[in-house]
Design a protein around this motif. Structure first.
Motif, PDB file in Angstrom:
ATOM      1  N   LYS A   1      36.062  43.403  37.514  1.00 57.23           N
ATOM      2  CA  LYS A   1      35.613  43.304  38.909  1.00 57.23           C
ATOM      3  C   LYS A   1      36.215  42.081  39.595  1.00 57.23           C
ATOM      4  O   LYS A   1      36.655  42.139  40.747  1.00 57.23           O
ATOM      5  CB  LYS A   1      34.090  43.245  38.939  1.00 57.23           C
ATOM      6  CG  LYS A   1      33.473  42.994  40.304  1.00 57.23           C
ATOM      7  CD  LYS A   1      33.727  44.122  41.273  1.00 57.23           C
ATOM      8  CE  LYS A   1      32.927  43.916  42.556  1.00 57.23           C
ATOM      9  NZ  LYS A   1      33.350  44.867  43.620  1.00 57.23           N
ATOM     10  N   ALA A   2      36.247  40.964  38.887  1.00 56.50           N
ATOM     11  CA  ALA A   2      36.800  39.732  39.462  1.00 56.50           C
ATOM     12  C   ALA A   2      38.275  39.892  39.791  1.00 56.50           C
ATOM     13  O   ALA A   2      38.739  39.493  40.870  1.00 56.50           O
ATOM     14  CB  ALA A   2      36.594  38.564  38.504  1.00 56.50           C
ATOM     15  N   LEU A   3      39.041  40.459  38.881  1.00 56.16           N
ATOM     16  CA  LEU A   3      40.473  40.647  39.116  1.00 56.16           C
ATOM     17  C   LEU A   3      40.703  41.596  40.284  1.00 56.16           C
ATOM     18  O   LEU A   3      41.604  41.381  41.112  1.00 56.16           O
ATOM     19  CB  LEU A   3      41.143  41.181  37.854  1.00 56.16           C
ATOM     20  CG  LEU A   3      41.216  40.179  36.692  1.00 56.16           C
ATOM     21  CD1 LEU A   3      41.629  40.879  35.401  1.00 56.16           C
ATOM     22  CD2 LEU A   3      42.184  39.047  37.013  1.00 56.16           C
ATOM     23  N   SER A   4      39.903  42.645  40.378  1.00 54.13           N
ATOM     24  CA  SER A   4      40.020  43.583  41.486  1.00 54.13           C
ATOM     25  C   SER A   4      39.705  42.900  42.814  1.00 54.13           C
ATOM     26  O   SER A   4      40.429  43.061  43.802  1.00 54.13           O
ATOM     27  CB  SER A   4      39.065  44.766  41.264  1.00 54.13           C
ATOM     28  OG  SER A   4      39.047  45.621  42.386  1.00 54.13           O
ATOM     29  N   ASP A   5      38.634  42.108  42.849  1.00 53.15           N
ATOM     30  CA  ASP A   5      38.255  41.427  44.089  1.00 53.15           C
ATOM     31  C   ASP A   5      39.272  40.362  44.481  1.00 53.15           C
ATOM     32  O   ASP A   5      39.531  40.144  45.671  1.00 53.15           O
ATOM     33  CB  ASP A   5      36.865  40.803  43.936  1.00 53.15           C
ATOM     34  CG  ASP A   5      35.747  41.840  43.995  1.00 53.15           C
ATOM     35  OD1 ASP A   5      36.016  42.985  44.411  1.00 53.15           O
ATOM     36  OD2 ASP A   5      34.610  41.515  43.617  1.00 53.15           O
ATOM     37  N   LEU A   6      39.853  39.681  43.498  1.00 54.38           N
ATOM     38  CA  LEU A   6      40.897  38.706  43.800  1.00 54.38           C
ATOM     39  C   LEU A   6      42.083  39.379  44.471  1.00 54.38           C
ATOM     40  O   LEU A   6      42.620  38.887  45.472  1.00 54.38           O
ATOM     41  CB  LEU A   6      41.348  37.996  42.526  1.00 54.38           C
ATOM     42  CG  LEU A   6      42.428  36.932  42.701  1.00 54.38           C
ATOM     43  CD1 LEU A   6      41.845  35.669  43.325  1.00 54.38           C
ATOM     44  CD2 LEU A   6      43.092  36.588  41.366  1.00 54.38           C
ATOM     45  N   ARG A   7      42.500  40.511  43.934  1.00 52.16           N
ATOM     46  CA  ARG A   7      43.654  41.234  44.482  1.00 52.16           C
ATOM     47  C   ARG A   7      43.368  41.780  45.879  1.00 52.16           C
ATOM     48  O   ARG A   7      44.292  41.974  46.669  1.00 52.16           O
ATOM     49  CB  ARG A   7      44.055  42.354  43.524  1.00 52.16           C
ATOM     50  CG  ARG A   7      44.690  41.823  42.238  1.00 52.16           C
ATOM     51  CD  ARG A   7      44.643  42.807  41.097  1.00 52.16           C
ATOM     52  NE  ARG A   7      45.211  42.223  39.868  1.00 52.16           N
ATOM     53  CZ  ARG A   7      44.988  42.687  38.651  1.00 52.16           C
ATOM     54  NH1 ARG A   7      44.207  43.743  38.458  1.00 52.16           N
ATOM     55  NH2 ARG A   7      45.534  42.083  37.607  1.00 52.16           N
ATOM     56  N   LYS A   8      42.111  42.004  46.179  1.00 52.83           N
ATOM     57  CA  LYS A   8      41.731  42.469  47.521  1.00 52.83           C
ATOM     58  C   LYS A   8      41.612  41.314  48.513  1.00 52.83           C
ATOM     59  O   LYS A   8      41.370  41.540  49.701  1.00 52.83           O
ATOM     60  CB  LYS A   8      40.402  43.220  47.446  1.00 52.83           C
ATOM     61  CG  LYS A   8      40.473  44.548  46.701  1.00 52.83           C
ATOM     62  CD  LYS A   8      39.085  45.159  46.549  1.00 52.83           C
ATOM     63  CE  LYS A   8      39.135  46.454  45.751  1.00 52.83           C
ATOM     64  NZ  LYS A   8      37.771  47.006  45.505  1.00 52.83           N
ATOM     65  N   GLY A   9      41.735  40.091  48.021  1.00 48.32           N
ATOM     66  CA  GLY A   9      41.652  38.933  48.896  1.00 48.32           C
ATOM     67  C   GLY A   9      40.246  38.471  49.194  1.00 48.32           C
ATOM     68  O   GLY A   9      40.020  37.695  50.134  1.00 48.32           O
ATOM     69  N   HIS A  10      39.265  38.897  48.386  1.00 47.88           N
ATOM     70  CA  HIS A  10      37.895  38.438  48.592  1.00 47.88           C
ATOM     71  C   HIS A  10      37.757  36.957  48.226  1.00 47.88           C
ATOM     72  O   HIS A  10      38.486  36.452  47.383  1.00 47.88           O
ATOM     73  CB  HIS A  10      36.931  39.260  47.743  1.00 47.88           C
ATOM     74  CG  HIS A  10      36.838  40.696  48.156  1.00 47.88           C
ATOM     75  ND1 HIS A  10      36.028  41.606  47.525  1.00 47.88           N
ATOM     76  CD2 HIS A  10      37.463  41.388  49.142  1.00 47.88           C
ATOM     77  CE1 HIS A  10      36.145  42.796  48.095  1.00 47.88           C
ATOM     78  NE2 HIS A  10      37.028  42.686  49.073  1.00 47.88           N
ATOM     79  N   TYR A  11      36.821  36.304  48.848  1.00 53.10           N
ATOM     80  CA  TYR A  11      36.557  34.900  48.548  1.00 53.10           C
ATOM     81  C   TYR A  11      35.520  34.754  47.441  1.00 53.10           C
ATOM     82  O   TYR A  11      35.512  33.750  46.721  1.00 53.10           O
ATOM     83  CB  TYR A  11      36.049  34.165  49.789  1.00 53.10           C
ATOM     84  CG  TYR A  11      37.070  33.932  50.873  1.00 53.10           C
ATOM     85  CD1 TYR A  11      38.403  34.319  50.714  1.00 53.10           C
ATOM     86  CD2 TYR A  11      36.710  33.325  52.063  1.00 53.10           C
ATOM     87  CE1 TYR A  11      39.333  34.102  51.712  1.00 53.10           C
ATOM     88  CE2 TYR A  11      37.633  33.091  53.072  1.00 53.10           C
ATOM     89  CZ  TYR A  11      38.949  33.489  52.888  1.00 53.10           C
ATOM     90  OH  TYR A  11      39.865  33.279  53.880  1.00 53.10           O
ATOM     91  N   VAL A  12      34.605  35.721  47.336  1.00 59.79           N
ATOM     92  CA  VAL A  12      33.514  35.675  46.370  1.00 59.79           C
ATOM     93  C   VAL A  12      33.384  37.034  45.712  1.00 59.79           C
ATOM     94  O   VAL A  12      33.544  38.070  46.366  1.00 59.79           O
ATOM     95  CB  VAL A  12      32.177  35.283  47.041  1.00 59.79           C
ATOM     96  CG1 VAL A  12      31.024  35.337  46.037  1.00 59.79           C
ATOM     97  CG2 VAL A  12      32.260  33.904  47.671  1.00 59.79           C
ATOM     98  N   SER A  13      33.092  37.042  44.411  1.00 54.67           N
ATOM     99  CA  SER A  13      32.854  38.285  43.680  1.00 54.67           C
ATOM    100  C   SER A  13      31.491  38.209  43.011  1.00 54.67           C
ATOM    101  O   SER A  13      31.238  37.310  42.213  1.00 54.67           O
ATOM    102  CB  SER A  13      33.942  38.512  42.624  1.00 54.67           C
ATOM    103  OG  SER A  13      33.673  39.676  41.856  1.00 54.67           O
ATOM    104  N   VAL A  14      30.610  39.141  43.352  1.00 53.43           N
ATOM    105  CA  VAL A  14      29.302  39.263  42.708  1.00 53.43           C
ATOM    106  C   VAL A  14      29.236  40.657  42.094  1.00 53.43           C
ATOM    107  O   VAL A  14      29.143  41.641  42.812  1.00 53.43           O
ATOM    108  CB  VAL A  14      28.135  39.061  43.699  1.00 53.43           C
ATOM    109  CG1 VAL A  14      26.788  39.178  42.978  1.00 53.43           C
ATOM    110  CG2 VAL A  14      28.241  37.707  44.393  1.00 53.43           C
TER     111      VAL A  14
END
Length: 266
Positions: free
Chosen positions: A217-230
């Motif tokens: 989930k973290a890697l996916s959110d990073l690639r989407k440019g999110h600032y925070v992953s919960v």
């Protein structure tokens, strides 16, 4: 023969167990070369050998203690010498005791590892990333960083720093094509609680997350440019509640869980 594309390199701290090991395995499966950081040299070497054999990637090891200035300096040097595309600041500790029962050495250690090392390694890697306009940093925080969920504990304060620091830096480097993410999971089945001396017996099964799922989930959110992953809907709801519930109510709920830390456990 056509030129081979450059190998992507990820540096992961706290890489021998739990979430760090999950990041390492997932990235190795994606053909990333790795630089792994942990205190236990023997365990670190065994982990590196296993990943290299299973996935055919290059794995370097840096056996240092990031709660020491010299240990952090060693990793900073590696970050400046190596074209790292991804930094995962995963190393961190908690204390299974409250502030009044702690020692100054323990409190300084948690600050050096959970706060100072995260800041220093992020600072060390960003110049190369902004120069080539690519790269990412995942700083592992915690859902507890959104509120005083453990009365008398420095841990939540360190994780609040990681969230705010990561979001702030993310805004400043985004224009260079670099992404910074604060990862804020809830309870993960790792060695963390055992090492911190925090009891988990009797806790309901639904609160626990799988480390590999959180890493993905973290890697996916990073690639989407999110600032925070919960990760997961239930923890997103918990994060929203912690952020928007009046502080007085949050304090009441956290005090009810005071058996886990500090003198309220007595």
């Amino acid at each position: 023969m056509p030129e081979q594309p450059p190998r992507r390199v990820a540096l992961i701290t706290g890489a021998t167990a739990g979430l760090g090991a999950a990041f390492a395995a997932r990235l190795a499966a994606e053909r990333w070369d790795l630089e792994l950081v942990a205190r236990d040299a023997a365990r670190l070497s065994a982990c590196a050998a296993d990943l290299s054999a299973r996935y055919g990637v290059r794995v370097g090891v840096i056996p240092v203690d990031l709660a020491t200035g010299s240990g952090t300096a060693t990793v900073e040097e590696r970050l400046r010498e190596t074209p790292v595309e991804l930094l995962v600041n995963n190393a961190g500790i908690g204390l299974g005791k409250g502030f009044l029962d702690s020692t100054l050495d323990d409190e300084l250690r948690i600050l050096r590892l959970n706060v100072e090392a995260v800041m220093r390694l992020t600072f060390a890697v960003l110049p190369q990333m902004t120069e080539r306009h690519s790269g990412g940093v995942i700083n592992v925080s915690s859902l507890s960083g959104y509120g005083v969920t453990a009365p008398g504990s420095t841990y939540t304060a360190t994780k609040a720093y990681v969230i705010n620091f990561s979001e702030s830096v993310a805004q400043s480097v985004r224009r260079y094509g670099v992404h910074v993410l604060a990862l804020c999971p809830g309870f993960i089945r790792t060695e963390f609680h055992q090492r911190a001396g925090i009891p988990t017996a009797g806790s309901p099964g639904w609160i626990w997350l799988d480390a590999d799922t959180v890493a993905a989930k973290a890697l996916s959110d990073l690639r989407k440019g999110h600032y925070v992953s919960v990760p997961t809907v239930r923890y997103k709801l918990a994060a929203t509640a912690l952020r928007h519930t009046p502080h007085g109510l949050v304090r009441r709920f956290s005090e009810a869980g005071n058996r886990f830390v500090g003198r309220g456990a007595r």
